[in-house]
Motif scaffolding. Structure first.
Motif, PDB file in Angstrom:
ATOM      1  N   SER A 113     -35.731  57.377 -47.669  1.00  0.00           N
ATOM      2  CA  SER A 113     -36.547  56.212 -47.310  1.00  0.00           C
ATOM      3  C   SER A 113     -37.781  56.608 -46.507  1.00  0.00           C
ATOM      4  CB  SER A 113     -35.712  55.197 -46.512  1.00  0.00           C
ATOM      5  OG  SER A 113     -35.275  55.767 -45.305  1.00  0.00           O
ATOM      6  N   CYS A 114     -37.857  57.875 -46.048  1.00  0.00           N
ATOM      7  CA  CYS A 114     -39.042  58.278 -45.271  1.00  0.00           C
ATOM      8  C   CYS A 114     -40.104  58.908 -46.162  1.00  0.00           C
ATOM      9  CB  CYS A 114     -38.652  59.241 -44.145  1.00  0.00           C
ATOM     10  SG  CYS A 114     -38.160  60.852 -44.738  1.00  0.00           S
ATOM     11  N   VAL A 167     -33.303  48.901 -43.879  1.00  0.00           N
ATOM     12  CA  VAL A 167     -34.216  50.040 -43.668  1.00  0.00           C
ATOM     13  C   VAL A 167     -35.101  49.775 -42.459  1.00  0.00           C
ATOM     14  CG1 VAL A 167     -36.155  51.339 -44.645  1.00  0.00           C
ATOM     15  CG2 VAL A 167     -34.199  50.735 -46.095  1.00  0.00           C
ATOM     16  N   SER A 200     -33.849  58.072 -40.860  1.00  0.00           N
ATOM     17  CA  SER A 200     -34.298  59.227 -41.643  1.00  0.00           C
ATOM     18  C   SER A 200     -34.990  60.270 -40.775  1.00  0.00           C
ATOM     19  CB  SER A 200     -35.240  58.778 -42.755  1.00  0.00           C
ATOM     20  OG  SER A 200     -36.338  58.060 -42.200  1.00  0.00           O
ATOM     21  N   ASP A 227     -33.032  52.371 -40.138  1.00  0.00           N
ATOM     22  CA  ASP A 227     -33.314  53.630 -40.828  1.00  0.00           C
ATOM     23  C   ASP A 227     -33.350  54.782 -39.833  1.00  0.00           C
ATOM     24  OD1 ASP A 227     -34.252  55.439 -42.862  1.00  0.00           O
ATOM     25  OD2 ASP A 227     -36.194  55.297 -41.876  1.00  0.00           O
ATOM     26  N   HIS A 251     -30.104  58.126 -45.827  1.00  0.00           N
ATOM     27  CA  HIS A 251     -31.310  57.463 -45.312  1.00  0.00           C
ATOM     28  C   HIS A 251     -32.569  58.268 -45.623  1.00  0.00           C
ATOM     29  CE1 HIS A 251     -29.135  55.068 -41.896  1.00  0.00           C
ATOM     30  NE2 HIS A 251     -28.292  55.361 -42.870  1.00  0.00           N
TER      31      HIS A 251
END
Length: 1136
Positions: free
Chosen positions: A578-579, A534, A540, A538, A575
């Motif tokens: 993950s934000c 991540v 995102s 990542d 993804h």
């Protein structure tokens, strides 16, 4: 334990930095969502757009932050009515702003503490402390900048406070400070430049430590290429050596993050730019790399304009302003091409890395650093492109359109997959590394420290003990590792040893810092691989650039060479979650009303859309290939060989063939002859494009997005099912207006060609194509498919009944038993189709292949429905003539009385016509059944022979219900039965409630009488002449034999009468009536007497219940023999 006035352990710098950074991201998420909501007319708080509150809002904003409620009752009257609703609905917004103010207070307090402690910062030594400090500064700056961009902030805060005052009689206690903060931070960077004057020393020290890291990361693609960066095979001899660096965590540090530190950091402590060349060098390099920076998600900061606006009012900063302008020109002219070349290099570098690691996953141990560096470098370039493509500041856009971006993302996903898959391999390697090497080296370093206070000594010893206790067996046993405590202890130790006057100063023991940074990286390889992925890869951010994301996907699909990488787009949707942040739960869970920026839903909808589009594209390619193959298959149809045969015959007889210069027709198979390999046909291109796209669809069996699992192959399967269904129906080429339809044999050829192509898909994708065939072809055997659309079964059934058999009834087509086909008769109006081409043995077999037993059963049921309607009409005619028929039934041995009674009968022709229609339908059905039997005998010979054996050995005394079950089974297999079960079922449904069973039985008996006594009238019909060539009559009366036998068997099975007795009675009446016309002298009445005589023979031949002996007793065989002789003689003379 004395540490002077300020004890670092009591300041808890590490803990505060950790908590405030996390909270800062949460606050950014909330403020970002408020900004987006206020910018969307649909999501904006209703009070801001309410016309009744418009004057009150304008008044509040104008007076902000002052509160005046006494003299403005008229303007605020509407506010008074809605105060409780305003308090309720604006509380979330208001208290978010209060939280921002509290966050600001805590940050300022911590920054002052850090200054007071005179903390030493060096990114290469105390990495965690320096990184968290710089992150906090940037997060704080970003938060205040985005806050200032919320245009409605004053209106929201003011409205809430006025409602609070009207409700509680006083302003909210936080309002004075909050209002002042909003006013102070109208121009946030200008205010913060003043605020950061005392923090300048700490911030500039931290930033200048980047001079060893940032320039090394910000190199050109050529420099990377010359250094053979990220290559595992450039030096084979060192391939197994661990990838080492003194600055391990800095190697995969985000370039994007460093640029934000440098740009915002030097704006806040700008004085150092005039005094330190290293600072100025870093500042210029950052300004030349980008034209804008990412503040948060899709909020950007235009560097050069903002910096110039801030510096223009500072005396003596002309040189800095010129630097900014020069850097801007440099960025506009060169940054795009520089980043384009970097992406080009990274594509090949990541491809090589992924390929080598796929072959030798063991290298993930020593070369793990390379993987995370590659991911971080690629992520930085992708984010740079995404941000700048959406904020282009130059006319030429070529540098911001990358049609190969999917390839780079794909190789990132491949590396991520390797790390996830081979996590245990990396764990084994680094557990041994930590216990066998790191623990030993760290222990030596600690032993060699000249000064080591008690607290630091305890922490260091715990590090050594933790690492020493590790073993490979823990990995093999699946034990879960957790080094978070160890990493936090190292963070604390950095804070203790970085303050001024520390007993053990890390500035004097940089080797210890660098060693510990390496150890921390190694611990992350054991317990935090997912978090590392991540951190370094990542993407995102694509969630907030939906249009650009979709455009990239479309470009990827349009370019055949890139379509194999299209799976990376659905993978990116994994993804997105993950934000999210726990301080903004409404982004994760759907609340009421639904949030505009619900990330979970967006990730699902995008993933679904991408997979659907990929499947559609693959389906379209497959359809195009099928079309091509069907065309090639069509060339092999027998009808196309006529011209070739004709040319060959004419060539032998040396006749002139066609026009001169007429191009010779290409023979099938010419397309496979290649002169060289460079010749690429359309089919080649389609296969190449399909194999590329199928690679993508087959890349992952499934992917999890926000607690949902997507299976790419299922998308393709469902699309293939839908398209195959439509194609089969489409290939029938049924035209309702002209009643045209494809021949069953041609449709079967096309379907087989289609299925061959679909079967080849299994070479590309792991899908069960047999399931597709079963689902689609079984549905086509029913009347309607699962979508309620007509199937080939309904189309062909409708066509045969409404077109072919209707024309038979109209006298345009006859059934020729000798050919086992229906044939067009010469008529004035030529038919648009040739009946023989739709009803001969090969066509009926093809129809059986297509429709299968279920479809043929439906066809039979439809035929029987038509028969039952004819029988219903016949019964009505019997009822009309019941009295006469009853008398005729008992007077067949009285010729004169019979003649008198016959004249009283009405609708004689109608009875014969309807019986002939029934016979025609039954003849067609027998063709269909025979074809079905032939097809099933090829497919399931053992099963068919078992059914046949079962049918042939039913004992005569078997109960009729049991026998009918056997007949039903036999009929489904296409076997002929003494009693037709389908006809029995169809006629059973006709039973009338008003008529008693005895009456029904009587009507059935009289129907047979009616037919029997009507037969002689056929002799007067011109068309009743028997033709030996076709073994039948042109007006289809030969079909009466089948009709009489089948109808009698069905009716007397239903009414539980003796079929044999009734047929004997019929034979007696029929022979008596026919013998009578032998005595007639009128030539017109007896013109086809012999042809009609033959009907008796046909009826007996057709019947399983009548014998020739029985016929002989009623009708002399010599008459039949003479009749056959006469019709054959007549046929010869007619032909002559």
């Amino acid at each position: 334990m004395s540490r002077g006035v300020i004890q670092p352990s009591q300041q808890k710098l590490a803990e505060k930095l950790t908590i405030l950074n996390d909270r800062g991201i949460g606050m950014l998420t909330r403020v970002y969502n408020i900004k987006k909501a206020c910018g969307d007319p649909k999501a904006k708080p209703s009070y801001l757009v309410d016309k009744n509150l418009e004057s009150a809002v304008k008044f509040i904003v104008r007076k902000f932050p002052a509160v005046e409620t006494r003299n403005n009752n008229q303007q605020l009257a509407q506010l008074q009515k809605e105060k409780s609703e305003i308090l309720k609905n604006l509380a979330l917004y208001y208290f978010t702003f209060v939280d921002v103010m509290e966050f600001k207070d805590h940050v300022c307090e911590l920054l002052n503490t850090i200054d007071a402690c005179q903390v030493f910062f060096d990114i290469t030594v105390n990495f965690d402390l320096t990184k968290n400090y710089l992150d906090l500064v940037v997060t704080y700056t970003t938060l205040m900048t985005i806050l200032s961009r919320i245009e409605e902030r004053k209106a929201i805060i003011g409205l809430y406070n006025y409602a609070h005052e009207m409700t509680h009689g006083a302003s909210d206690r936080e309002y004075p400070r909050l209002g002042q903060m909003i006013v102070d931070y109208e121009n946030p960077l200008k205010k913060m430049m003043e605020e950061f004057v005392p923090h300048g020393k700490s911030l500039s020290d931290a930033l200048i430590s980047l001079q060893m890291v940032y320039p090394r990361r910000n190199l050109s693609a050529d420099q990377w290429r010359n250094a053979q960066l990220l290559s595992l095979i450039s030096a084979p001899s060192t391939m197994l050596n661990p990838a080492q660096s003194d600055t391990m965590p800095c190697e995969y540090l985000s370039l994007d993050a460093m640029e934000k530190w440098i740009v915002f950091g030097f704006i806040l402590c700008h004085a150092v730019l005039n005094s330190d060349a290293a600072a100025l060098s870093l500042w210029k390099l950052a300004l030349q790399s980008s034209t804008c920076l990412c503040l948060f998600r899709d909020e950007v900061f235009h560097i050069h304009k903002a910096a110039e606006d801030l510096f223009v009012n500072i005396r003596g900063y002309n040189k800095r302003i010129n630097d900014i302008r020069e850097c801007k020109e440099q960025a506009l002219s060169h940054a795009g091409s520089m980043h384009r070349e970097r992406r080009k290099f990274l594509r090949s570098a990541l491809k090589e890395l992924a390929t080598v690691l796929a072959d030798q996953p063991g290298l993930l141990g020593p070369k793990a650093l390379f993987v995370f560096m590659a991911l971080s470098f690629a992520r930085d370039e992708i984010i740079w492109l995404l941000r700048h493509a959406d904020n282009i500041q130059k006319k030429s856009t070529d540098d911001f359109i990358d049609k190969h971006i999917a390839e780079l993302i794909f190789y990132m996903e491949e590396l991520r997959a390797h790390v996830r898959k081979y996590g245990p391999v990396m764990q084994r390697y680094y557990v041994q590394y930590l216990s066998g090497f790191d623990a030993v080296v760290l222990n030596e370093l600690v032993q060699n420290l000249s000064v080591c206070p008690e607290d630091e000594s305890i922490i260091m010893s715990s590090f050594v003990n933790t690492m020493t206790s590790l073993s490979v067996k823990q990995v093999e046993d699946g034990e879960v590792f957790d080094f978070r405590g160890m990493r936090l202890d190292w963070f604390r130790l950095q804070a203790y040893t970085s303050v001024s006057k520390a007993s053990l100063g890390i500035a004097d023991h940089k080797e210890l810092g660098k060693m510990m940074n390496t150890i921390i990286f190694h611990t992350k390889m054991v317990d935090s691989l997912v978090e590392m992925l991540v951190e370094t890869s990542d993407l995102s951010i694509f969630c907030f650039y939906s249009r650009a994301f979709e455009k990239m996907f479309q470009q990827c699909l349009e370019l055949p060479s890139q379509s194999r990488h299209s799976i990376c787009f659905p993978l990116l949707c994994t993804h997105f979650m993950s934000c999210t942040h726990e301080l903004c739960p409404e982004e994760v869970f759907t609340v009421s009303p639904p949030q505009r920026h619900h990330i979970g839903d967006r990730s699902l909808s995008l993933c679904n859309m991408f997979l659907d589009e990929m499947a559609k594209q693959a389906r379209n390619l497959i359809t195009d290939i099928c079309t091509e193959q069907c065309t090639l298959s069509d060339q092999l149809l027998p009808k196309h060989c006529a011209k070739t045969i004709s040319q060959a015959v004419n060539k032998k007889s040396k006749k002139a063939t066609g026009k001169k210069g007429e191009p010779e027709r290409e023979k099938p198979g010419v397309e496979s002859m290649r002169k060289n390999r460079l010749l690429v046909t359309n089919l080649d291109k389609l296969h190449t494009a399909l194999s590329e796209l199928c690679f993508s669809i087959n890349y992952v069996p499934n992917l999890a997005v926000w607690e949902h699992t997507f299976t790419p192959r299922e998308y393709l399967t469902s699309h293939l099912e839908i398209r195959f269904t439509k194609s089969i129906v489409g290939m029938t080429m049924y035209n309702q207006a002209t009643q045209e339809i494809a021949k069953p044999s041609e449709l079967l050829t096309s379907v087989r060609a289609y299925m061959t192509v679909l079967q080849s898909i299994e070479n590309y994708v792991t899908i069960d194509i047999t399931r597709v065939f079963n689902n689609v072809l079984l549905q086509q055997t029913q009347h309607l498919d699962s979508h309620g659309e007509p199937t080939i079964t309904s189309l062909y059934t409708n066509w045969y009944l409404e077109t072919l058999l209707r024309q038979v009834s109209n006298g345009h087509i006859a059934y020729f038993p000798a050919m086992k086909a229906f044939v067009n008769l010469p008529t004035e109006n030529e038919l648009t189709f040739n009946a023989e081409e739709y009803s001969d043995i090969s066509e009926m077999r093809s129809l059986s292949e297509l429709l299968g037993p279920y479809g043929m059963k439906f066809l039979s049921e439809s035929l029987m429905w038509h028969i039952s309607s004819q029988v219903a009409e016949l019964k009505k005619l019997v009822v009309e003539n019941m009295e006469v028929l009853t008398q005729m039934r008992t007077s067949f041995d009285k010729p004169d009385h019979m003649a008198a009674l016959f004249k009283k009968l009405t609708s004689v022709d109608s009875v014969l016509k309807r019986m002939t229609i029934i016979g025609v339908i039954l003849s067609f059905r027998s063709l269909a059944q025979e074809a079905l039997r032939d097809v099933l005998s090829c497919h399931i010979p053992f099963l068919v022979s078992s059914v046949e054996d079962f049918k042939d050995h039913i004992p005569r005394e078997t109960d009729m219900k049991v026998a009918m079950n056997v007949y039903e089974l036999s009929s489904a297999a296409g076997l002929p039965c003494e009693i037709d079960p389908a006809l029995v079922v169809a006629l059973s449904s006709q039973k009338s409630e008003n008529i008693s069973p005895e009456e029904e039985y009587k009507i059935a008996c009289l129907l047979m009488v009616f037919v029997a006594v009507s037969l002689p009238t056929l002799a007067s019909n011109v068309m009743s002449q028997y033709s030996p060539a076709i073994e039948g009559h042109c007006n289809n009366i030969h079909c009466l034999a089948k009709a009489i036998n089948q109808i009698a068997a069905a009716l007397f099975t239903i009414h539980k009468g003796s079929i044999e007795d009734r047929l004997k009675e019929f034979l007696a009446l029929a022979s008596s009536s026919l013998l009578k016309i032998g005595q007639e002298t009128d030539k017109m009445t007896t013109r086809n007497r012999e042809s009609v005589y033959l009907l008796l023979d046909m009826i007996v031949q057709e019947s399983p219940f009548l014998t020739m002996d029985l016929l002989e007793s009623c009708f002399p065989y010599v008459l039949l023999r003479n009749a056959y002789h006469a019709v054959y003689k007549q046929s010869i003379s007619a032909n002559a």
